[in-house]
Write a protein that holds these residues in place. Sequence first.
Motif, PDB file in Angstrom:
ATOM      1  N   GLY A   1       0.698  -1.240   0.008  1.00  0.00           N
ATOM      2  CA  GLY A   1       0.101   0.071   0.172  1.00  0.00           C
ATOM      3  C   GLY A   1       0.838   1.162   0.009  1.00  0.00           C
ATOM      4  N   PHE A   2       2.057   1.130  -0.609  1.00  0.00           N
ATOM      5  CA  PHE A   2       3.008   2.227  -0.550  1.00  0.00           C
ATOM      6  C   PHE A   2       2.308   3.613  -0.903  1.00  0.00           C
ATOM      7  CE2 PHE A   2       4.740  -1.658  -2.215  1.00  0.00           C
ATOM      8  CZ  PHE A   2       5.837  -2.019  -1.311  1.00  0.00           C
ATOM      9  N   ILE A   3       2.486   4.625  -0.327  1.00  0.00           N
ATOM     10  CA  ILE A   3       1.754   5.838  -0.620  1.00  0.00           C
ATOM     11  C   ILE A   3       2.293   6.913   0.468  1.00  0.00           C
ATOM     12  CG2 ILE A   3      -0.038   5.550   1.399  1.00  0.00           C
ATOM     13  CD1 ILE A   3      -1.992   6.961  -0.749  1.00  0.00           C
ATOM     14  N   GLY A   4       2.586   8.009  -0.378  1.00  0.00           N
ATOM     15  CA  GLY A   4       3.517   9.144   0.318  1.00  0.00           C
ATOM     16  C   GLY A   4       3.611  10.335  -0.708  1.00  0.00           C
ATOM     17  N   LEU A   5       4.713  11.130  -0.544  1.00  0.00           N
ATOM     18  CA  LEU A   5       5.124  12.326  -1.105  1.00  0.00           C
ATOM     19  C   LEU A   5       6.369  12.085  -1.767  1.00  0.00           C
ATOM     20  CD1 LEU A   5       4.462  14.757   2.133  1.00  0.00           C
ATOM     21  CD2 LEU A   5       3.087  14.494  -0.186  1.00  0.00           C
ATOM     22  N   ALA A   6       6.611  12.727  -3.061  1.00  0.00           N
ATOM     23  CA  ALA A   6       7.537  13.095  -3.545  1.00  0.00           C
ATOM     24  C   ALA A   6       7.790  14.633  -3.395  1.00  0.00           C
ATOM     25  CB  ALA A   6       7.716  12.886  -5.123  1.00  0.00           C
ATOM     26  N   PHE A   7       9.223  15.254  -3.387  1.00  0.00           N
ATOM     27  CA  PHE A   7       9.383  16.654  -3.460  1.00  0.00           C
ATOM     28  C   PHE A   7      10.757  16.944  -4.049  1.00  0.00           C
ATOM     29  CE2 PHE A   7      10.720  14.530   0.778  1.00  0.00           C
ATOM     30  CZ  PHE A   7      11.714  14.892   1.088  1.00  0.00           C
ATOM     31  N   ARG A   8      10.826  18.092  -4.368  1.00  0.00           N
ATOM     32  CA  ARG A   8      11.780  18.462  -5.042  1.00  0.00           C
ATOM     33  C   ARG A   8      12.169  17.924  -6.395  1.00  0.00           C
ATOM     34  NH1 ARG A   8      16.409  19.805  -0.163  1.00  0.00           N
ATOM     35  NH2 ARG A   8      15.255  21.507   0.680  1.00  0.00           N
ATOM     36  N   ALA A   9      10.974  17.481  -6.915  1.00  0.00           N
ATOM     37  CA  ALA A   9      11.158  16.556  -8.256  1.00  0.00           C
ATOM     38  C   ALA A   9      11.467  17.549  -9.354  1.00  0.00           C
ATOM     39  CB  ALA A   9       9.921  16.022  -8.353  1.00  0.00           C
ATOM     40  N   ALA A  10      12.582  17.143 -10.190  1.00  0.00           N
ATOM     41  CA  ALA A  10      12.794  17.875 -11.432  1.00  0.00           C
ATOM     42  C   ALA A  10      11.699  17.576 -12.369  1.00  0.00           C
ATOM     43  CB  ALA A  10      13.947  17.092 -12.041  1.00  0.00           C
ATOM     44  N   ASP A  11      11.431  18.631 -13.312  1.00  0.00           N
ATOM     45  CA  ASP A  11      10.102  18.748 -14.209  1.00  0.00           C
ATOM     46  C   ASP A  11      10.113  17.713 -14.965  1.00  0.00           C
ATOM     47  OD1 ASP A  11       9.222  21.079 -13.373  1.00  0.00           O
ATOM     48  OD2 ASP A  11      10.355  22.336 -14.801  1.00  0.00           O
ATOM     49  N   ASP A  12      11.512  17.016 -15.393  1.00  0.00           N
ATOM     50  CA  ASP A  12      11.328  15.832 -16.397  1.00  0.00           C
ATOM     51  C   ASP A  12      11.034  14.564 -15.344  1.00  0.00           C
ATOM     52  OD1 ASP A  12      13.736  15.231 -15.092  1.00  0.00           O
ATOM     53  OD2 ASP A  12      14.981  15.489 -17.046  1.00  0.00           O
ATOM     54  N   GLY A  13      11.064  14.654 -14.167  1.00  0.00           N
ATOM     55  CA  GLY A  13      10.740  13.359 -13.174  1.00  0.00           C
ATOM     56  C   GLY A  13      11.811  12.521 -13.138  1.00  0.00           C
ATOM     57  N   ARG A  14      13.198  12.875 -13.554  1.00  0.00           N
ATOM     58  CA  ARG A  14      14.348  12.130 -13.353  1.00  0.00           C
ATOM     59  C   ARG A  14      15.068  12.000 -12.052  1.00  0.00           C
ATOM     60  NH1 ARG A  14      17.213  11.524 -19.158  1.00  0.00           N
ATOM     61  NH2 ARG A  14      15.419  11.746 -20.401  1.00  0.00           N
ATOM     62  N   GLU A  15      14.669  13.251 -11.398  1.00  0.00           N
ATOM     63  CA  GLU A  15      15.075  13.340  -9.564  1.00  0.00           C
ATOM     64  C   GLU A  15      14.110  13.753  -8.964  1.00  0.00           C
ATOM     65  OE1 GLU A  15      18.450  15.865  -9.733  1.00  0.00           O
ATOM     66  OE2 GLU A  15      19.816  14.605 -10.442  1.00  0.00           O
ATOM     67  N   PHE A  16      14.120  13.235  -7.600  1.00  0.00           N
ATOM     68  CA  PHE A  16      13.441  13.731  -6.630  1.00  0.00           C
ATOM     69  C   PHE A  16      13.547  12.951  -5.295  1.00  0.00           C
ATOM     70  CE2 PHE A  16      10.889   9.869  -8.414  1.00  0.00           C
ATOM     71  CZ  PHE A  16      10.624   9.229  -7.241  1.00  0.00           C
ATOM     72  N   GLU A  17      13.086  13.623  -4.149  1.00  0.00           N
ATOM     73  CA  GLU A  17      13.138  13.034  -2.651  1.00  0.00           C
ATOM     74  C   GLU A  17      11.692  12.331  -2.603  1.00  0.00           C
ATOM     75  OE1 GLU A  17      16.331  13.070  -1.669  1.00  0.00           O
ATOM     76  OE2 GLU A  17      17.050  14.747  -2.386  1.00  0.00           O
ATOM     77  N   SER A  18      11.620  11.385  -1.542  1.00  0.00           N
ATOM     78  CA  SER A  18      10.512  10.868  -1.309  1.00  0.00           C
ATOM     79  C   SER A  18      10.223  10.327  -0.026  1.00  0.00           C
ATOM     80  CB  SER A  18      10.134   9.838  -2.245  1.00  0.00           C
ATOM     81  OG  SER A  18       9.174   9.301  -2.039  1.00  0.00           O
ATOM     82  N   PHE A  19       9.266  10.474   0.625  1.00  0.00           N
ATOM     83  CA  PHE A  19       8.813   9.901   1.940  1.00  0.00           C
ATOM     84  C   PHE A  19       7.416   9.058   1.752  1.00  0.00           C
ATOM     85  CE2 PHE A  19       6.422   9.890   5.814  1.00  0.00           C
ATOM     86  CZ  PHE A  19       7.037   9.008   6.728  1.00  0.00           C
TER      87      PHE A  19
END
Length: 189
Positions: free
Chosen positions: A60-78
């Motif tokens: 049931g993995f669910i949460g946030l991505a943040f500081r995500a690059a516009d192209d989706g190639r980099e982000f942080e997540s919790f």
Amino acid sequence: MPHTEMAFPDADTIRVWKTGSLEPDINTYAAVVGSDFHNGTIDVDVCGRLLPDAPDYARGFIGLAFRAADDGREFESFYIRPTNGKRCDDPIRKVHGCQYFSFPGYTFSYFREFGITGYENRVDTIALNEWSHIRAVISDDAGEFFVDGIKVLEVRGFKHGPRARGNVGLYVDIGTDGFFRNLDIRYAD
């Protein structure tokens, strides 16, 4: 915040799910385009349930991505793993109730392969088909993460560095039918 059983989502609820891939830790999130987040607070209510074709290891993995690059190639997540919460009796799974990861290099798979456990913790308030509240407090290269008002994880040294910025995203992973509401982004810079 009290939990409530999941009902059919209303017009203010956003649904996000992942289909067509069993590869974990990929960029599966709905971006809040133009959010340009660096430092601040992100609050959201989440409810994860399993899709009918979810594999047996889905949590049931669910949460946030943040500081995500516009192209989706980099982000942080919790994110949280609702099946590893209050109804879980397995002590090994229980300590894996939530996790921070950084895409692309520092994923769940990477942490497991190298036995890195400092980015996970237990969360006793979560369960499938119930609403939980996630709060991320982000400052430069550090974050504090709260679930249902309880601090569950603190991370120092975000992998993309203290200057990274980008979109906020609503994150799900394998087998999750995710619901999000009451998203509140507060910018500190």
